[in-house]
Structures are given as structure tokens and as C-alpha cells.
Design a protein around this motif. Sequence first.
Motif, PDB file in Angstrom:
ATOM      1  N   ASN A 179       0.803  -1.222   0.000  1.00 17.42           N
ATOM      2  CA  ASN A 179       0.000   0.000   0.000  1.00 17.42           C
ATOM      3  C   ASN A 179       0.833   1.267   0.000  1.00 17.42           C
ATOM      4  N   PHE A 180       2.147   1.144  -0.065  1.00 18.62           N
ATOM      5  CA  PHE A 180       3.024   2.311  -0.032  1.00 18.62           C
ATOM      6  C   PHE A 180       3.575   2.625  -1.421  1.00 18.62           C
ATOM      7  N   VAL A 181       3.799   3.909  -1.669  1.00 27.30           N
ATOM      8  CA  VAL A 181       4.557   4.349  -2.834  1.00 27.30           C
ATOM      9  C   VAL A 181       5.853   4.959  -2.323  1.00 27.30           C
ATOM     10  N   TYR A 182       6.964   4.404  -2.802  1.00 25.32           N
ATOM     11  CA  TYR A 182       8.293   4.889  -2.419  1.00 25.32           C
ATOM     12  C   TYR A 182       8.891   5.705  -3.552  1.00 25.32           C
ATOM     13  N   GLU A 183       9.703   6.684  -3.175  1.00 20.67           N
ATOM     14  CA  GLU A 183      10.575   7.337  -4.134  1.00 20.67           C
ATOM     15  C   GLU A 183      12.012   7.098  -3.696  1.00 20.67           C
ATOM     16  N   LEU A 184      12.803   6.541  -4.632  1.00 14.53           N
ATOM     17  CA  LEU A 184      14.184   6.178  -4.353  1.00 14.53           C
ATOM     18  C   LEU A 184      15.117   6.993  -5.234  1.00 14.53           C
ATOM     19  N   ASP A 185      16.273   7.344  -4.694  1.00 10.49           N
ATOM     20  CA  ASP A 185      17.312   7.981  -5.491  1.00 10.49           C
ATOM     21  C   ASP A 185      17.763   6.980  -6.553  1.00 10.49           C
ATOM     22  N   ALA A 186      17.680   7.363  -7.825  1.00  6.81           N
ATOM     23  CA  ALA A 186      17.997   6.435  -8.904  1.00  6.81           C
ATOM     24  C   ALA A 186      19.456   6.012  -8.898  1.00  6.81           C
ATOM     25  N   GLU A 187      20.327   6.806  -8.281  1.00  5.37           N
ATOM     26  CA  GLU A 187      21.751   6.493  -8.269  1.00  5.37           C
ATOM     27  C   GLU A 187      22.119   5.551  -7.134  1.00  5.37           C
ATOM     28  N   THR A 188      21.438   5.704  -5.983  1.00  8.10           N
ATOM     29  CA  THR A 188      21.846   4.964  -4.789  1.00  8.10           C
ATOM     30  C   THR A 188      20.812   3.964  -4.294  1.00  8.10           C
ATOM     31  N   GLY A 189      19.542   4.152  -4.680  1.00  5.15           N
ATOM     32  CA  GLY A 189      18.486   3.288  -4.169  1.00  5.15           C
ATOM     33  C   GLY A 189      17.976   3.678  -2.804  1.00  5.15           C
ATOM     34  N   GLN A 190      18.469   4.786  -2.257  1.00  4.76           N
ATOM     35  CA  GLN A 190      18.018   5.228  -0.943  1.00  4.76           C
ATOM     36  C   GLN A 190      16.733   6.042  -1.062  1.00  4.76           C
ATOM     37  N   PRO A 191      15.802   5.889  -0.086  1.00  4.51           N
ATOM     38  CA  PRO A 191      14.576   6.690  -0.122  1.00  4.51           C
ATOM     39  C   PRO A 191      14.874   8.180  -0.093  1.00  4.51           C
ATOM     40  N   ILE A 192      14.072   8.959  -0.810  1.00  3.31           N
ATOM     41  CA  ILE A 192      14.168  10.421  -0.813  1.00  3.31           C
ATOM     42  C   ILE A 192      13.504  10.926   0.460  1.00  3.31           C
ATOM     43  N   ALA A 193      14.304  11.406   1.403  1.00  2.00           N
ATOM     44  CA  ALA A 193      13.792  11.742   2.742  1.00  2.00           C
ATOM     45  C   ALA A 193      12.738  12.837   2.707  1.00  2.00           C
ATOM     46  N   SER A 194      12.832  13.746   1.737  1.00  2.00           N
ATOM     47  CA  SER A 194      11.896  14.878   1.681  1.00  2.00           C
ATOM     48  C   SER A 194      10.565  14.505   1.048  1.00  2.00           C
ATOM     49  N   PHE A 195      10.451  13.277   0.552  1.00  2.29           N
ATOM     50  CA  PHE A 195       9.223  12.821  -0.083  1.00  2.29           C
ATOM     51  C   PHE A 195       8.337  12.134   0.944  1.00  2.29           C
ATOM     52  N   GLY A 196       7.098  12.617   1.085  1.00  3.55           N
ATOM     53  CA  GLY A 196       6.138  11.975   1.977  1.00  3.55           C
ATOM     54  C   GLY A 196       6.664  11.818   3.381  1.00  3.55           C
ATOM     55  N   ASP A 197       6.449  10.641   3.948  1.00  7.23           N
ATOM     56  CA  ASP A 197       6.911  10.323   5.293  1.00  7.23           C
ATOM     57  C   ASP A 197       8.211   9.539   5.179  1.00  7.23           C
ATOM     58  N   HIS A 198       9.331  10.267   5.165  1.00 10.48           N
ATOM     59  CA  HIS A 198      10.657   9.654   5.077  1.00 10.48           C
ATOM     60  C   HIS A 198      10.786   8.737   3.849  1.00 10.48           C
ATOM     61  N   GLY A 199      10.259   9.204   2.731  1.00 16.96           N
ATOM     62  CA  GLY A 199      10.468   8.494   1.483  1.00 16.96           C
ATOM     63  C   GLY A 199       9.284   7.721   0.950  1.00 16.96           C
ATOM     64  N   ARG A 200       8.133   7.775   1.619  1.00 15.44           N
ATOM     65  CA  ARG A 200       6.989   7.017   1.128  1.00 15.44           C
ATOM     66  C   ARG A 200       5.679   7.695   1.504  1.00 15.44           C
ATOM     67  N   ILE A 201       4.626   7.350   0.762  1.00 15.34           N
ATOM     68  CA  ILE A 201       3.271   7.750   1.113  1.00 15.34           C
ATOM     69  C   ILE A 201       2.423   6.489   1.210  1.00 15.34           C
ATOM     70  N   ASP A 202       1.278   6.593   1.883  1.00 12.75           N
ATOM     71  CA  ASP A 202       0.389   5.456   2.113  1.00 12.75           C
ATOM     72  C   ASP A 202      -0.879   5.654   1.293  1.00 12.75           C
ATOM     73  N   LEU A 203      -1.140   4.761   0.353  1.00 16.50           N
ATOM     74  CA  LEU A 203      -2.296   4.894  -0.525  1.00 16.50           C
ATOM     75  C   LEU A 203      -3.623   4.654   0.177  1.00 16.50           C
ATOM     76  N   ARG A 204      -3.593   4.152   1.387  1.00 15.13           N
ATOM     77  CA  ARG A 204      -4.849   3.944   2.117  1.00 15.13           C
ATOM     78  C   ARG A 204      -5.424   5.249   2.633  1.00 15.13           C
ATOM     79  N   GLU A 205      -4.617   6.290   2.651  1.00 13.85           N
ATOM     80  CA  GLU A 205      -5.052   7.586   3.156  1.00 13.85           C
ATOM     81  C   GLU A 205      -5.729   8.398   2.055  1.00 13.85           C
ATOM     82  N   ASN A 206      -6.513   9.390   2.490  1.00 13.02           N
ATOM     83  CA  ASN A 206      -7.179  10.339   1.582  1.00 13.02           C
ATOM     84  C   ASN A 206      -8.245   9.692   0.708  1.00 13.02           C
TER      85      ASN A 206
END
Length: 740
Positions: A179-206
Motif C-alpha cells: 500500500n506504499f509508494v516509495y521514491e528512491l534515489d535512482a543512483e543509490t536506491g536510498q529513499p528520498i527523505a523529503s518525499f512523503g513520510d521519510h520516502g513514502r506515502i500510504d495509498l490507504r489515506e485520503n
Amino acid sequence: MGSDSIHEHVGAGVQGRLTRGRVAADTLVRQSGLKARCYTFILATLCALLISTIVSAQTSHESRDWPIYGGAPENQHYSPLTQINKSNIKQLQVAWTYDTEETGGLQTSPIVVNGVLYGISPTQKIFAVDAATGKLKWKFDSGVVGTQPDRGLAYWSSSDNNSANNVNKDRRIIVGVMNFVYELDAETGQPIASFGDHGRIDLRENLGRDAATAFVVMTSPAVVYKDLFIVGGREPETLPAPPGDIRAYDVRTGKLRWSFHTIPHPGEFGYETWPKDAWQKSGAANNWAGMTVDPKTGILYAPTGSAAFDFYGADRVGDDLFADCELALNAETGQRIWHFQGVKHDLWDRDFPSPPTLATVKRNGKQIAAVAQTTKQGFVYLFDRSTGEPLFPIEYRKYPHSDLPGEVAAEEQPLPVKPAPYARQLLTEDLLTNRTPEAHQWALEQFRTFRSEGQFVPLSTKKTTVIFPGFDGGAEWGGSAFDPDSGILYVNSNDIAWAAELAENTGDQLSGRGIYQSQCTICHRDDMKGSPPLYPSLVGVGNRLTQEAIRITIQKGRGRMPAFPNLTVSEIDALLSYVSEGENKELSSSQPAPPLMRYRFSGYTRFLDPDGYPAVAPPWGTLNAINLNTGEYAWKIPLGEYPELAAKGLTNTGTENYGGPIVTAGGLLFIGATNYDKKFRAFDKSTGELLWETTLPFAGNATPVTYEIDGRQYVVIAAGGGKDLRSKSGGVYVAFALPR
């Protein structure tokens, strides 16, 4: 532009070509005796020609990559690459493999950007490998428990056109994990901290419902438009289910930018096609198959599925807009531009199964921008992209009424007159299997107890109804390929029959059996025998799995099975006792009863003979080439075999197939898809002639991709199997190329 500047912009490979050009100029001056002043002219000319070639190559960089699910924004599954072609296809060989070392199957079509291939493992770990060697660059494990089919990823960069040639630009991988959507740095694979809640959003919300009890997961990748990514999601096919809102999020922050309510709210277009409180109680009408966005016009094309409950709709009497629709929305705002409803008040789970394909077709000497949508029933709809005007006639015909109390089937349903369907529409006695006399006699006896009247016959409790083609198509989620040079659309199809019926619920929903009937029979049937290979039997499951393993599967979901976060601990305990021990525990009457429709679906059932083969005559799966300019077929062939039947001389039967084709300017069509023979094939796109095939480690139930690196073309397919329960599943990406 100096050579240092050129190197900065076009890379070391290009710098090498410039060096070779300088050497060639030196040689020419020496051999011809030209004066030194001619050297500058010759070198400048060579550099100008080379830079022109480089600029041209840069503008087509995306066509050499495969940066988007479907290859390009048009979702044509098309590549202009020609290195691998009809003259050399027989030389194709394995270039590299990447083994995820997991089981569970794969449906993923990877993406390739700037020489890096991004993919997903069977347990939804995200990885990046060198697209020329298969060497791992990074892997991301979210730690989220539970697996669902994950068919692809999306890519975004802060540059225009997603080219991202400058490594300093912001480059992100957008991917769903449960149920989560992650955004990862394409170079390192690390979550983008500024995106959503520490790199992810929850599709069950809203969604306007209790997020803790909602089930919505991403099975198809997001589509990217400017600084937005737009998603749908998979949802339960029984109640309770959340509404299937289509939502756009800010790609940098994860903030919700707009929602389109597929179950309209008061005052919105289509609200009157539902009961007045449906927007608060009904669910689904969701986009699970993926979408296509036209970057030139900013129009988003989103096919939707049926409303929950799929097979009985007394609680949603009306046409139920925007379930089973082709939606054209403003990608910037979510506003509706036009829509077409393919099934009114769906009682057959006849979702639009794949992202539509954007095509340009010829009509009366004019070029028309069109959108093509395949269906589970075996039809292609073709619309004008801007207006939604059908480009082939659509007929509305009357169909039978339902005999169930409270049910009101739609008076009429639409089907296109042309092209002709690519799957058979009416099962009759002459279409039953003749594989053996015994199999034919069995099929005949069964068939004579069925109701077989073609499309849109409401299900009944009195007689089993034939669904032909079956619930998995016709066409399915693999989607179609389009050749812009010829105007031909290629679509693979399933062509077997299923059987279905409804049963009246017993009213004891406050028990293990009641919960099973309301939530589980839709896939595992009343008798718990399921419908292998897609829906496994639960008979004896308590002997095969621990109680804890069963509990986790119910809570988190697995494969095609959704999670059931709406069930309480005591309800899960009662359900566990029923499926594993046959004990029907009663729940406390003080507990709220789970939703229970008056009727339940008694289970997906393939019409198979006693030996497990389709009880209809072949072909059981086909590959079709349809000219969208004329609506006529260029060719049609069976796709796939059962190896054990082929060994006995029964060849070219076709089989069920999942995953789509790709087509290339090299004259080829590549497709895996077939469940049982594990083959990956290349056909002549003009004739359908088989030119090359190989056996994969597991069935390639995924759509392949093709790309070029350093002048070498590759074709990659994810091989994981998982559809045939008789065979092991895995997770191996296999790359093919010509010998160096």
C-alpha cells in the motif's frame, strides 16, 4: 565547442569517436600530401558531422532506452531499434542473467535509463543492475511484509523529457510496495527523505474511509506527467472495499494534488447513476491496470474496473459510472474530458484490463490521433483521442434480465462492430474438446447442464453460467503492442471458458463459515478446492501451513490474494479454524457483523476436463495482428503449447498466457507470456511466422523490453512463472543479444 566541453556533455564513448576522427584526419593529411592548413578544415568538418550525429542520437536517447512502462509515453510497446532483425534473429543468445534468488513469480516489465536497468523481485525488493552486464548496483528492501503482483516502476528526473543525461539532476524511481509508494534515489536506491513520510506515502489515506481497515495496493506503475505522478490501485472484489479514486501527487513532496472520484460524490457528474449513499459505502471502480498519458496534450487515459461486489449489485442499482470506463482526464487538474462506459452495472468482472495504447491511424486520407483499448471479452475499442468519438461503430444491444431479487441488470450493453473479436464469444457443443473421446464425453455432459448464451448473461443460483472467454480474458494486463509503421496492433489473448454461479448466503455471518463465504469463496470456492493454477485449493491447508503462516497471509495478502485488514482478531481466529480444521466457530453477537451480501459468488472455476486441460477445443491462447486503419486481421496464430501434449503430437494448441508483446522496427515481435512451455519467442511481425524461440528458466509471465547500450541491442524478460502451480516459481531476469 572544445573537446573538453564535448566530453562533459556526451560522454567518454563520444570522446573516443572524436579521437578516432582526429586520427583519420591526420592519416588523410599525410597520405594526400595536403598542407597543414587543410587539417583544421578536415577535422572541423569531421567534428561537425559527428556532433550532428551526437545531437541526433541524444534527441532519440529515450528510444534507445526503455525508460517508461510500455517503452514510451504512447505505451506502444514499440522500439525503433533494428540491430536485431529478421536476418540475424537466429543468432540471438543469452548475454547476461540476474537471479533475484527468490521464489514467488514475476510479472514485472523493467525500465532502462542511461544504461541502468531497474526491476522488482518476487518479494518486492527494488534493484538496479548494469543493463549491459547484469551486475548489481544497488538493492532496496522496504521491510514491508506481504507480496502482491508488481508489474513495473516509473522514473522521474528534474530535466525535461525525462532524459536525465546530467548526473547532477534529481533522478527518482517511483515504485509501489504493497500500500506504499516509495521514491528512491535512482543512483543509490536510498529513499528520498523529503518525499512523503521519510520516502513514502500510504495509498490507504485520503480515500474518505478508515485507512487502518482499507486494502489498496499498487500493481501497475504510476504514470508521470511534469511534476506529478498519478496512480490507481488494486482493491478487494468483495465488500468492504475503498473507492477507486484516481489520484495525482506532487513528485517532489508526495502531497496529494488532485483526486478523481470514480464513485461520484454529490453534485459530481455521474452521481445519479448510483444510489445516493454509494460514495460512502460502495467500493472499487478502480484503475488497477495502469494508465497512459499523452505528454503533448496533457490528457490522461485511465481504464477502470468493476465495482465491488463484482457479481451481485442490488446495493448499487444503476449504471455505476465510472466503473468499467475509459476515462479521459486533464492530467494537470483531474477534470473529466470525456468517458466511455464499456459495461453498465457490471455483474461479470469485465474490467478494462490494461493501459490503453495511443496510436495514429488513417481514415479517409487523414491521420487521426487515436486511443486503443483492449478488453477481457476479446474486443478492441478505438476512439478519437480528443473527443472520445468511436472510430469503429459501437452497437448497443439488449441482454437478459437477472432472475435474482433486488438485482437490476442494465437493459443494454455496448460492443464494437469492428474489429472482429480476437476470442470466441459463444460456447456451443461443436466447440468442446476432442482431445480424447473420454474428455469430449465428459465435457458434453457438463456442458448440457450449463447456460451458454454469450456475453452479458446475469449469473444465477439456478444454473451454472458459461463465461467465454473467461474472467482472465481475452486480453489481460500484459497489454498490446502497436507498430506505427504499419498501423497494426498486436494482442495476445486467452481463449478458454470458465463457469460461474451464485449461491444464497446462509445468514450466519457471525461465524467462521460466514466470514469464509463473504470474503473467500470468490476465489477459493464453497468447497475450498479453488481454481488452480490461479487460485489454490485450501483443502488440507492446515496440514501444509502453520496457523501463523495462514494468519499472516490473511492479514498481509500474498500473490493475487488481497489482505483483509478489515477483519478483527476474533474474526481471523474463526476463519482460521474453519479453513484449517473445518470447525465453524460462532462469534459473539455483540460484535458488528461483517458485510454480507444476499448472494455470494461460489468461486472462479475454469472449465477444465478431468485431466486438467481446457474442456474446449483449441486454440486455448492466440496472438493476433489487427490493422487499426481497416479493422481487418493481418494474421492470427495459436500461442503456446503444453510440452507433454506436444510430445504426443498435439501441437499448436495455444495456452493461457500472461504478459504482453513488444514490436520493433527490425521486423520482429517478441513475447513470452505462455504459462506451461516457458518459451520466449520472436515472430515475423508481418506474417506471424515463428523465427526464433528459447526456453526460459521459468515462464516469462511478463512483458519484455529492448534497449541499446554502446551500439549493442538487448532484449530482456523477467522469468518467474507462478501461474502454473505444478511448476516451481522464481525470479530471474534474462537478457539476450547478438554475439559480439
